[in-house]
Structures are given as C-alpha cells and as structure tokens.
Scaffold this active site. Structure first.
Site, PDB file in Angstrom:
ATOM      1  N   PHE A 119       0.933  -1.069  -0.057  1.00  0.00           N
ATOM      2  CA  PHE A 119       0.019   0.157  -0.193  1.00  0.00           C
ATOM      3  C   PHE A 119       1.068   1.504   0.005  1.00  0.00           C
ATOM      4  O   PHE A 119       1.668   1.013   0.936  1.00  0.00           O
ATOM      5  CB  PHE A 119      -0.843  -0.058   1.233  1.00  0.00           C
ATOM      6  CG  PHE A 119      -1.679   1.006   1.387  1.00  0.00           C
ATOM      7  CD1 PHE A 119      -2.825   1.263   0.847  1.00  0.00           C
ATOM      8  CD2 PHE A 119      -1.432   2.035   2.149  1.00  0.00           C
ATOM      9  CE1 PHE A 119      -3.791   2.174   0.880  1.00  0.00           C
ATOM     10  CE2 PHE A 119      -2.088   3.244   2.520  1.00  0.00           C
ATOM     11  CZ  PHE A 119      -3.504   3.527   1.728  1.00  0.00           C
ATOM     12  N   THR A 122       2.422   7.082   1.532  1.00  0.00           N
ATOM     13  CA  THR A 122       3.359   8.155   2.114  1.00  0.00           C
ATOM     14  C   THR A 122       4.541   8.496   0.850  1.00  0.00           C
ATOM     15  O   THR A 122       4.914   7.747   0.105  1.00  0.00           O
ATOM     16  CB  THR A 122       4.176   7.662   3.246  1.00  0.00           C
ATOM     17  OG1 THR A 122       3.163   7.089   4.092  1.00  0.00           O
ATOM     18  CG2 THR A 122       5.077   8.673   3.872  1.00  0.00           C
ATOM     19  N   SER A 128       1.712  12.783   7.209  1.00  0.00           N
ATOM     20  CA  SER A 128       0.234  12.823   7.845  1.00  0.00           C
ATOM     21  C   SER A 128      -0.725  13.869   6.991  1.00  0.00           C
ATOM     22  O   SER A 128      -1.862  13.442   6.898  1.00  0.00           O
ATOM     23  CB  SER A 128       0.565  13.715   9.251  1.00  0.00           C
ATOM     24  OG  SER A 128       1.293  12.753  10.062  1.00  0.00           O
ATOM     25  N   TRP A 152       8.730   4.693   2.515  1.00  0.00           N
ATOM     26  CA  TRP A 152       8.498   3.988   3.706  1.00  0.00           C
ATOM     27  C   TRP A 152       7.383   2.991   3.276  1.00  0.00           C
ATOM     28  O   TRP A 152       6.337   2.705   4.014  1.00  0.00           O
ATOM     29  CB  TRP A 152       8.020   4.803   4.822  1.00  0.00           C
ATOM     30  CG  TRP A 152       8.678   6.114   4.914  1.00  0.00           C
ATOM     31  CD1 TRP A 152       8.361   7.260   4.856  1.00  0.00           C
ATOM     32  CD2 TRP A 152      10.028   5.916   5.641  1.00  0.00           C
ATOM     33  NE1 TRP A 152       9.435   8.133   5.365  1.00  0.00           N
ATOM     34  CE2 TRP A 152      10.343   7.243   6.151  1.00  0.00           C
ATOM     35  CE3 TRP A 152      10.775   4.916   6.551  1.00  0.00           C
ATOM     36  CZ2 TRP A 152      11.606   7.847   6.524  1.00  0.00           C
ATOM     37  CZ3 TRP A 152      11.941   5.431   7.124  1.00  0.00           C
ATOM     38  CH2 TRP A 152      12.270   6.625   7.203  1.00  0.00           C
ATOM     39  N   ARG A 260      14.061 -15.213  37.738  1.00  0.00           N
ATOM     40  CA  ARG A 260      15.137 -14.489  38.023  1.00  0.00           C
ATOM     41  C   ARG A 260      15.304 -13.967  39.490  1.00  0.00           C
ATOM     42  O   ARG A 260      14.174 -13.308  39.996  1.00  0.00           O
ATOM     43  CB  ARG A 260      15.273 -12.992  37.065  1.00  0.00           C
ATOM     44  CG  ARG A 260      16.168 -11.996  37.326  1.00  0.00           C
ATOM     45  CD  ARG A 260      17.635 -12.595  36.714  1.00  0.00           C
ATOM     46  NE  ARG A 260      18.748 -11.369  37.188  1.00  0.00           N
ATOM     47  CZ  ARG A 260      19.811 -11.624  37.172  1.00  0.00           C
ATOM     48  NH1 ARG A 260      20.231 -12.885  36.512  1.00  0.00           N
ATOM     49  NH2 ARG A 260      20.697 -10.726  37.109  1.00  0.00           N
ATOM     50  N   GLN A 329      12.125  -3.219  31.160  1.00  0.00           N
ATOM     51  CA  GLN A 329      12.497  -3.283  32.546  1.00  0.00           C
ATOM     52  C   GLN A 329      12.654  -4.276  33.326  1.00  0.00           C
ATOM     53  O   GLN A 329      13.696  -4.531  34.173  1.00  0.00           O
ATOM     54  CB  GLN A 329      11.685  -1.902  33.029  1.00  0.00           C
ATOM     55  CG  GLN A 329      12.007  -1.323  34.247  1.00  0.00           C
ATOM     56  CD  GLN A 329      13.070  -0.330  33.910  1.00  0.00           C
ATOM     57  OE1 GLN A 329      13.362   0.078  32.700  1.00  0.00           O
ATOM     58  NE2 GLN A 329      14.037  -0.216  34.937  1.00  0.00           N
ATOM     59  N   HIS A 331      13.095  -7.632  32.567  1.00  0.00           N
ATOM     60  CA  HIS A 331      14.253  -8.230  31.722  1.00  0.00           C
ATOM     61  C   HIS A 331      15.606  -7.650  32.226  1.00  0.00           C
ATOM     62  O   HIS A 331      16.697  -8.199  32.181  1.00  0.00           O
ATOM     63  CB  HIS A 331      14.326  -8.356  30.655  1.00  0.00           C
ATOM     64  CG  HIS A 331      13.160  -9.506  30.251  1.00  0.00           C
ATOM     65  ND1 HIS A 331      11.844  -9.366  30.225  1.00  0.00           N
ATOM     66  CD2 HIS A 331      13.316 -10.706  29.886  1.00  0.00           C
ATOM     67  CE1 HIS A 331      11.199 -10.325  29.689  1.00  0.00           C
ATOM     68  NE2 HIS A 331      12.239 -11.353  29.844  1.00  0.00           N
ATOM     69  N   GLY A 332      15.906  -6.250  32.891  1.00  0.00           N
ATOM     70  CA  GLY A 332      16.925  -5.806  33.112  1.00  0.00           C
ATOM     71  C   GLY A 332      17.906  -5.577  31.747  1.00  0.00           C
ATOM     72  O   GLY A 332      17.337  -5.299  30.746  1.00  0.00           O
ATOM     73  N   GLU A 356       0.109   3.734  10.203  1.00  0.00           N
ATOM     74  CA  GLU A 356      -1.670   3.926   9.838  1.00  0.00           C
ATOM     75  C   GLU A 356      -2.100   4.960  10.378  1.00  0.00           C
ATOM     76  O   GLU A 356      -3.137   5.129  10.874  1.00  0.00           O
ATOM     77  CB  GLU A 356      -2.237   2.727  10.206  1.00  0.00           C
ATOM     78  CG  GLU A 356      -1.631   1.023  10.149  1.00  0.00           C
ATOM     79  CD  GLU A 356      -1.641   1.188   8.606  1.00  0.00           C
ATOM     80  OE1 GLU A 356      -2.160   1.590   7.568  1.00  0.00           O
ATOM     81  OE2 GLU A 356      -0.900   0.196   8.138  1.00  0.00           O
TER      82      GLU A 356
END
Ligand SMILES: Cc1cc2nc3c(=O)[nH]c(=O)nc-3n(C[C@H](O)[C@H](O)[C@H](O)COP(=O)(O)OP(=O)(O)OC[C@H]3O[C@@H](n4cnc5c(N)ncnc54)[C@H](O)[C@@H]3O)c2cc1C
Length: 391
Positions: A119, A122, A128, A152, A260, A329, A331-332, A356
């Site tokens: 499609f 752009t 936009s 794109w 963990r 976060q 998973h560090g 989209e």
C-alpha cells in the site's frame, strides 16, 4: 467469549505462528528479511485472504477471527504483521471498490496469496498531510501516465502489485500498479528502528504507462472511499497486532520475573516489579476489550466501527509501547539484548504509534468524531430538561 468457529480459527493462527514464525522472528529481524517461503506457507493455508469469501479464494472468516490472526501474527513478528496488513489493505480495496474486471484479475489471486500487495500513500515530503500528496496521473490515450515517489512502503521490496494513492489535477485517485510496470523502480530501505524485516522500500514512478483499468473507484474517491476503507482495515490489523505484542511481552515478563532472583528471592516478589506487571496485565485486558468491540462493530458493518477501530488502534499502540517498555525493565540488561524477544518488541511497538496514521492524527480524529457523540447527547439533555449540560 469466542464461538467454536472463532476458537478453531484462532487455533489455526496459533499453530501456524508457533511452528513457522515465533522461532524465526528474531533471525528475520537480524537478517532484515522474511523468506518468501513463509508467505507462501501462509498463502497455502489461506491465511492471506481469510476475510474474503470462500467462493473468491478466501476462508470466509468473520472480523474477530481475522483480528485474532493479526494478534497471533503481531505476537510472533511485527514485520510479518505489517506484510499481512498492507496485503489485506489492498485486498480490501479490490473487494470493496474493484470493478468486475478488476475483481476477475486480482481478487482471487490476492486472496489466495498468489499475488502479494503493498500500500503506497506516504511520500518523502508528505506523511500525515496525505491529502497533499504530489504523485500524479495524467491522461494519455485510453489510459494514464503515473509520476511520483513513495517512501516507507512496507513490503515494497517484494510486492507484486501496489495500491498507489495519487492525484489527477486536484482529485485523489487510487491505482493498482503491477511491479513490472515500465518506469517503476524499487530502492530498499534499511537502518530502521523496528519492522526491520518488513521489506520497506522507496518506490519511484517515472512516467509509468497505466491502462484505464488500473483506476480503483472513481476519480475523486481515492481518499474518501478507497484509502479510507483500506486505512480503517490497517488500523484494525495494527490494533490486534499490538494486542499480540502486549500479550507476548506480559507473558515473557511474568515468566522472567518468577525465574530471576535478586536479593535472595525471585524479582516477582519485589513489589515495584509487581506494579509493572499489574500495569501490563491491565493493559492487555483493556486493549482486548477495545479490539473485540471494534471487531463486533466491524462484523455488523456499523458506521461507529471506524471510530471504535481508531480508538482501539490508538489505545493498543500506546499500551504496547508502554508494556514493551515495562517488559524490558523487568528483564533488566537481558531486555536490552536480542537474546530476548522483548528487545525487538520494544522497538517494533514504538513504530505502531506512527504507522496507519500517527497517534496525533488518531487523537485529532477521535476528538473530532468522538466529540460529536457528546454534543448530540448534550443537545438531547438540553431538549429533555430545558437545562444546559452542567447547569
Ligand atoms: C516501519 C514503517 C512502515 C511504514 N509503512 C508504510 C506503508 O506501507 N505505506 C505507506 O504509505 N506509508 C508507510 N509508512 C509511513 C507512515 O504511514 C508515516 O510515517 C506516517 O503517516 C507519519 O508520516 P510522517 O512520518 O511523514 O510524519 P509527519 O507527518 O511528518 O509528522 C511528524 C510528526 O508530527 C506530527 N504531526 C503532523 N501533523 C500534525 C498535526 N496536524 N497535529 C499534531 N501533530 C502533527 C506527527 O504525528 C508526527 O509525530 C510507514 C512508516 C514506518 C516507520
């Protein structure tokens, strides 16, 4: 609650993605490519045209079943989801706006995945502000000449046909442009934050000759009819795809937090980790409700389905970006490594807030169209009571 048929359709999607996409998705991301063989497998199982009737090469799935396929695809690979999305957007345009001849030529071929589509809206200087695209057609003989550049374009590297948005003078038009059209060139794009295996490309149309039969819908209806219906479906796909990202990130975060150990206990026992996980679970459950609601309205062809799909896409993409951040976060350092899929999902989720229609565009649409409902209600109350709202 899913019907038996919807559960079966969901199971088909789960089985396919678990077997063919989940184990490969990180490698595809690193290689920047999804092998065509995977798309051929999807096509063989009818997964590239599920929402089209069985008589036309599809599987005749309802809207929610298609959404569940998008969810499972998004959970496996956002790049694969984007290919499914742009292909479906073109398929939708042909099914809804194609002439009998266009349907004859393209519908079955797209629904069965024999032909794969992208499609193209752009441009390098227009995103936009889509009504100001500069790609244009000029009449020549019984057909047209197409000139312009698109950027794109997901799956642009490999698509067999493009649904291209252009203008004739000031009037928007939509065109089906086969890849082998003389004057059409494809330049692959790399170096992306996410969607790295979605095959993005820049497409140039240099005075491309097109027959009159390339025009989808009427001259002037390119945006109001064709693109708007395609983008509505695109938002539907992305909303459900984000739900998949949210569910996958939440699953991985919960499992990791139980395994963990820090400070002598699983990090799941630390309350600040539970706060992150509570936010993820709440996000998953609320986005699921919005997506299912949008699917029910879409299935019933209710006019509000457009607004509700926009709300679902906006909420789902914001939630996916936040939830993927939470998952990193939890998973560090491991969350910053491609040894975990949350690292890829974190990058992909961010892109869902832009494609989209960016989230700012969704906000404008929701506020303007959503406000109308409230104004109607205010007028109704005013009439009924003689008092103003808030009086
Ligand atoms: C991975 C990826 C895949 C894509 N695939 C496709 C594809 O297959 N086909 C296709 O046609 N396009 C595709 N796109 C392009 C995408 O649709 C555009 O990026 C998107 O529409 C935004 O346009 P833009 O990037 O030019 O941003 P711009 O329009 O330049 O906007 C830049 C920023 O300004 C904000 N902004 C703009 N106008 C306003 C306003 N009026 N009020 C408030 N804020 C505003 C935007 O929200 C954004 O944050 C893809 C993009 C990406 C990243």
């Amino acid at each position: 609650m899913l019907t038996t048929e919807q559960r079966q359709n969901r199971e088909t999607a789960v089985r396919f993605m678990q077997a063919h996409a989940v184990p490969q998705a990180t490698a595809w991301d690193e290689q920047g490519e999804i092998p065509r063989a995977i798309l051929t497998r999807m096509a063989d199982q009818g997964l590239l045209g599920t929402f089209i009737g069985t008589g036309q090469g599809g599987r005749g799935w309802d809207a929610l079943s298609f959404g569940l396929l998008c969810e499972q695809t998004g959970a496996a690979s956002a790049s694969l989801l984007s290919i499914l999305t742009v292909h479906s957007m073109t398929l939708q345009a042909v099914a809804q706006w194609g002439t009998p001849e266009q349907k004859q030529r393209w519908l079955q071929s797209l629904a069965t995945g024999k032909t794969l589509a992208a499609f193209a809206l752009t441009e390098p200087d227009i995103g936009s502000d889509a009504s100001n695209i500069t790609t244009r057609i000029e009449p020549e003989g019984t057909g047209y000449r197409l000139t312009g550049r698109k950027k794109w374009i997901s799956f642009g590297r490999h698509a067999d046909v493009f649904l291209v948005m252009a203008r004739q003078d000031k009037l928007p038009v939509a065109l089906l442009v086969p890849r082998d059209t003389p004057g059409l060139t494809v330049a692959p794009m790399t170096g992306l934050l996410g969607f790295r295996s979605a095959g993005l490309a820049e497409i140039t149309f240099d005075n491309c000759p097109l027959p009159a039969a390339a025009l989808v819908g009427r001259i002037g209806g390119g945006f109001s009819h064709v693109a708007s219906a395609s983008l509505d479906l695109g938002r539907f796909c992305v909303a459900f795809g984000c739900l998949g990202i949210i569910e996958a990130c939440t699953l991985d975060a919960v499992v990791y937090a139980r395994r963990r150990r820090q400070f002598g206990v699983p990090i799941f026992q630390h309350e600040l980790i539970l706060e992150l996980i509570a936010d993820m679970i709440t996000g998953a459950k609320s986005v699921r409700q919005l997506c299912y609601h949008a699917a029910a309205l879409r299935q019933a062809a209710e006019p509000e389905s457009i607004l509700e799909t926009t709300v679902a896409k906006y909420a789902a993409s914001r939630t996916a970006a936040r939830v993927a951040g939470n998952a990193v976060q939890v998973h560090g350092a491991m969350g910053c490594s491609s040894q975990t899929r949350v690292e890829r999902m974190f990058r992909d989720a961010r892109i869902c807030e832009i494609i989209e229609g960016s989230n700012q565009m969704q906000q404008l649409m929701i506020a303007r169209n959503g406000a109308a409902e409230y104004l109607r209600e205010a007028r109704r109350l005013e009439k009924g009571t003689g008092d103003g709202v808030g009086a």
